[in-house]
Scaffold this motif. Sequence first.
Motif, PDB file in Angstrom:
ATOM      1  N   ILE A   1      38.495  31.607  52.109  1.00  0.00           N
ATOM      2  CA  ILE A   1      38.548  32.525  50.928  1.00  0.00           C
ATOM      3  C   ILE A   1      38.538  31.614  49.549  1.00  0.00           C
ATOM      4  CG2 ILE A   1      40.045  34.177  49.494  1.00  0.00           C
ATOM      5  CD1 ILE A   1      41.166  35.182  52.379  1.00  0.00           C
ATOM      6  N   LEU A   2      39.233  30.385  49.789  1.00  0.00           N
ATOM      7  CA  LEU A   2      39.347  29.607  48.553  1.00  0.00           C
ATOM      8  C   LEU A   2      38.111  29.051  48.370  1.00  0.00           C
ATOM      9  CD1 LEU A   2      42.735  27.852  49.120  1.00  0.00           C
ATOM     10  CD2 LEU A   2      42.167  29.487  47.373  1.00  0.00           C
ATOM     11  N   TYR A   3      37.392  28.622  49.385  1.00  0.00           N
ATOM     12  CA  TYR A   3      35.988  27.895  49.395  1.00  0.00           C
ATOM     13  C   TYR A   3      34.848  28.780  48.678  1.00  0.00           C
ATOM     14  CZ  TYR A   3      31.975  25.097  50.399  1.00  0.00           C
ATOM     15  OH  TYR A   3      30.944  24.624  50.156  1.00  0.00           O
ATOM     16  N   VAL A   4      35.022  30.106  49.236  1.00  0.00           N
ATOM     17  CA  VAL A   4      33.959  31.126  48.556  1.00  0.00           C
ATOM     18  C   VAL A   4      34.192  31.688  47.248  1.00  0.00           C
ATOM     19  CG1 VAL A   4      33.573  33.736  49.052  1.00  0.00           C
ATOM     20  CG2 VAL A   4      33.559  32.331  51.159  1.00  0.00           C
ATOM     21  N   THR A   5      35.410  31.620  46.977  1.00  0.00           N
ATOM     22  CA  THR A   5      35.530  31.855  45.421  1.00  0.00           C
ATOM     23  C   THR A   5      35.221  30.773  44.655  1.00  0.00           C
ATOM     24  OG1 THR A   5      37.753  31.071  45.585  1.00  0.00           O
ATOM     25  CG2 THR A   5      37.576  33.517  46.079  1.00  0.00           C
ATOM     26  N   ASN A   6      34.968  29.515  44.881  1.00  0.00           N
ATOM     27  CA  ASN A   6      34.673  28.318  44.443  1.00  0.00           C
ATOM     28  C   ASN A   6      33.072  28.394  44.279  1.00  0.00           C
ATOM     29  OD1 ASN A   6      34.577  26.001  43.008  1.00  0.00           O
ATOM     30  ND2 ASN A   6      34.185  25.228  44.597  1.00  0.00           N
ATOM     31  N   PHE A   7      32.418  28.457  45.675  1.00  0.00           N
ATOM     32  CA  PHE A   7      30.963  28.433  45.497  1.00  0.00           C
ATOM     33  C   PHE A   7      30.063  29.667  45.315  1.00  0.00           C
ATOM     34  CE2 PHE A   7      30.382  30.444  49.652  1.00  0.00           C
ATOM     35  CZ  PHE A   7      29.075  30.940  49.800  1.00  0.00           C
ATOM     36  N   ILE A   8      30.839  30.852  45.196  1.00  0.00           N
ATOM     37  CA  ILE A   8      29.926  31.889  44.731  1.00  0.00           C
ATOM     38  C   ILE A   8      29.638  31.993  43.294  1.00  0.00           C
ATOM     39  CG2 ILE A   8      30.403  33.653  46.784  1.00  0.00           C
ATOM     40  CD1 ILE A   8      32.447  34.928  44.831  1.00  0.00           C
ATOM     41  N   ASN A   9      30.509  31.328  42.591  1.00  0.00           N
ATOM     42  CA  ASN A   9      30.200  30.884  40.971  1.00  0.00           C
ATOM     43  C   ASN A   9      29.545  32.100  40.249  1.00  0.00           C
ATOM     44  OD1 ASN A   9      30.127  29.281  39.090  1.00  0.00           O
ATOM     45  ND2 ASN A   9      28.204  28.386  39.370  1.00  0.00           N
ATOM     46  N   ILE A  10      30.613  33.260  39.856  1.00  0.00           N
ATOM     47  CA  ILE A  10      30.105  34.567  39.141  1.00  0.00           C
ATOM     48  C   ILE A  10      31.089  34.461  38.004  1.00  0.00           C
ATOM     49  CG2 ILE A  10      31.003  36.145  40.536  1.00  0.00           C
ATOM     50  CD1 ILE A  10      29.072  38.006  39.409  1.00  0.00           C
ATOM     51  N   SER A  11      30.449  34.724  36.925  1.00  0.00           N
ATOM     52  CA  SER A  11      31.649  34.689  35.733  1.00  0.00           C
ATOM     53  C   SER A  11      32.265  35.931  35.840  1.00  0.00           C
ATOM     54  CB  SER A  11      30.763  34.433  34.568  1.00  0.00           C
ATOM     55  OG  SER A  11      29.894  35.549  34.238  1.00  0.00           O
ATOM     56  N   HIS A  12      33.469  35.806  35.110  1.00  0.00           N
ATOM     57  CA  HIS A  12      34.117  37.154  34.843  1.00  0.00           C
ATOM     58  C   HIS A  12      33.456  38.144  34.111  1.00  0.00           C
ATOM     59  CE1 HIS A  12      37.926  39.643  34.678  1.00  0.00           C
ATOM     60  NE2 HIS A  12      37.519  39.772  33.464  1.00  0.00           N
ATOM     61  N   GLU A  13      32.772  37.876  32.878  1.00  0.00           N
ATOM     62  CA  GLU A  13      32.239  38.920  32.345  1.00  0.00           C
ATOM     63  C   GLU A  13      30.854  39.489  33.112  1.00  0.00           C
ATOM     64  OE1 GLU A  13      34.246  36.139  29.938  1.00  0.00           O
ATOM     65  OE2 GLU A  13      32.704  35.618  31.567  1.00  0.00           O
ATOM     66  N   ARG A  14      30.380  38.827  33.844  1.00  0.00           N
ATOM     67  CA  ARG A  14      29.255  39.182  34.651  1.00  0.00           C
ATOM     68  C   ARG A  14      29.645  40.058  35.736  1.00  0.00           C
ATOM     69  NH1 ARG A  14      24.199  40.636  34.187  1.00  0.00           N
ATOM     70  NH2 ARG A  14      25.098  42.316  35.383  1.00  0.00           N
ATOM     71  N   PHE A  15      30.739  39.799  36.341  1.00  0.00           N
ATOM     72  CA  PHE A  15      31.487  40.631  37.454  1.00  0.00           C
ATOM     73  C   PHE A  15      31.639  42.056  36.905  1.00  0.00           C
ATOM     74  CE2 PHE A  15      35.172  41.975  40.042  1.00  0.00           C
ATOM     75  CZ  PHE A  15      34.361  42.226  41.328  1.00  0.00           C
ATOM     76  N   ILE A  16      32.222  42.115  35.718  1.00  0.00           N
ATOM     77  CA  ILE A  16      32.738  43.121  34.894  1.00  0.00           C
ATOM     78  C   ILE A  16      31.280  44.061  34.594  1.00  0.00           C
ATOM     79  CG2 ILE A  16      33.928  44.301  32.719  1.00  0.00           C
ATOM     80  CD1 ILE A  16      35.996  42.765  34.947  1.00  0.00           C
ATOM     81  N   ILE A  17      30.469  43.471  33.978  1.00  0.00           N
ATOM     82  CA  ILE A  17      29.152  44.131  34.003  1.00  0.00           C
ATOM     83  C   ILE A  17      28.606  44.817  35.223  1.00  0.00           C
ATOM     84  CG2 ILE A  17      26.650  43.973  33.200  1.00  0.00           C
ATOM     85  CD1 ILE A  17      27.527  41.604  30.987  1.00  0.00           C
ATOM     86  N   GLY A  18      28.532  43.928  36.150  1.00  0.00           N
ATOM     87  CA  GLY A  18      28.363  44.687  37.464  1.00  0.00           C
ATOM     88  C   GLY A  18      28.872  45.710  38.016  1.00  0.00           C
ATOM     89  N   LEU A  19      30.185  45.710  37.594  1.00  0.00           N
ATOM     90  CA  LEU A  19      30.959  46.958  38.215  1.00  0.00           C
ATOM     91  C   LEU A  19      30.790  48.044  37.361  1.00  0.00           C
ATOM     92  CD1 LEU A  19      34.641  45.133  38.778  1.00  0.00           C
ATOM     93  CD2 LEU A  19      32.860  45.877  40.458  1.00  0.00           C
ATOM     94  N   LYS A  20      30.417  48.067  36.221  1.00  0.00           N
ATOM     95  CA  LYS A  20      30.287  49.053  35.197  1.00  0.00           C
ATOM     96  C   LYS A  20      28.913  49.720  35.814  1.00  0.00           C
ATOM     97  CE  LYS A  20      32.740  47.477  31.263  1.00  0.00           C
ATOM     98  NZ  LYS A  20      32.564  47.080  29.697  1.00  0.00           N
ATOM     99  N   GLN A  21      28.028  48.626  35.912  1.00  0.00           N
ATOM    100  CA  GLN A  21      26.481  49.188  36.779  1.00  0.00           C
ATOM    101  C   GLN A  21      26.761  49.985  37.906  1.00  0.00           C
ATOM    102  OE1 GLN A  21      23.581  48.997  35.198  1.00  0.00           O
ATOM    103  NE2 GLN A  21      24.467  48.046  33.420  1.00  0.00           N
TER     104      GLN A  21
END
Length: 469
Positions: free
Chosen positions: A235-255
């Motif tokens: 879990i720790l490694y995955v959260t590091n290597f997927i490398n998506i910004s918080h802003e991009r993630f929020i935009i994705g959820l809205k989409q």
Amino acid sequence: MYPVDFSILPELKQPIIETINIALFSSILALCTTLILLPILTNVLFKLKIIPKIFSAVFSIFRTMPFLIIAAILVSLFSTGVFSGFVSIYLINILTSAKLLKEYAEEVEIKQLEAMESLGASKFIIYKNAILSNLKPQVISVYFLTLESSIRGASVLGLVGAGGIGQRLWQELNHLRYDRVSIIIITLVILIFVIDLVSYYFRNLQNTSQLTFEKFLLRRNVVKFGIPLIIVGSILYVTNFINISHERFIIGLKQLNVLARGIINPDLAYVPKMLSELFVSIEIALSATIFAAVTAIFTSYLSSVNLFGKNKALGVKVVINILRTFPPIIVALIFFRGFGPGAISSFFALYIYTVGVMTKMYNEVLEGINNNVLLMTKSLGLGSFISYVKIIFNGYFPEFVTIVLYRFESNIKNSTILGMVGAGGIGHLLVNNIEYRNWNRISTLLIGLSLSIIIIENISYFIRMRVKK
């Protein structure tokens, strides 16, 4: 494609690491998620049978969707990168492992569960000691099966911008650098082959090794301390290597919210267009399967050690393993450059891949034949090929039909994926509408695709049952 350009090998290091990371960690976390969901997917622990039925129905519908379509949708929502690829493979692995482990869990002895219930054991203790303990060999087997599948899937995610070595492959194909394409394909084949060998070794190790007291203590400590450590570390490694910004993630959820509204409102006016291209995909899958089935009758004989001879069959086995190692979408890309867009590229790609897979599967049936049957055919004075065609193939015809039908079901999904790279069929419509985010039309396409796969699977199941009788 010759001579090969070895100069890009250093540049392939990062895409290969991305591909391995996506496959390895998505398999680990998907299996853990499945084990958490397993109690509500079966009616072993809980008597509310409606809940497992609802979840099973939902999972079955989502399982009909090819992983590359899911990846393309996620790329449209969350932008290009490893995140979209990881999530798509993770979801597909959950659906696959849930189906397999659900079937295994429902075979657990009911009397054992009732005995533990009568002793006042909690549901968690019953699940841990009565179900998970019995499923350990199957859990290991399912993990390696999903890992093998994930490596093949992760290797082509880059074709829709979802990270991995496929992204570099698509780039070099667009630039017509076939000398670089060849080294990427060779690298992919070696990677898949190594993973297959590792998987085969561990599956056989847990099946054949004798359990001594020392090994029992070691396994218990590994389960007690190693598995939680692997899960937390993953879990720790995955959260590091997927490398998506918080802003991009929020935009994705809205989409994603916009997508959900579009999916529940399909564009019914698009049905005729959907049906037209769906029939093309089915025709491609059916024709490729039929031609591959005829070819596999002969290649299965040529690759069977007990029928064709050890030394001669070994060379054929090598060729067959190479054919089935290539993901069909990569073969389609090569034919696409030669023949141009259309169904012919998709047909050849599916045909070559299906010959490899069907030959491997039927070859295992043939090599499991009792020696007394072979001695009987020899005593009749028939040649090995004549005895194979007239006696052995007829005797094992139901197994052959089963393999053909299973491959036809899989090829429906594969033909859809191939259409996404311009090789004809419904996949071409899907990728165009995903690009322009026409979610209403995508809903129509996905409903049509899912219904067709479910109908074909049921027809296939009916035929298999009839043939076995």
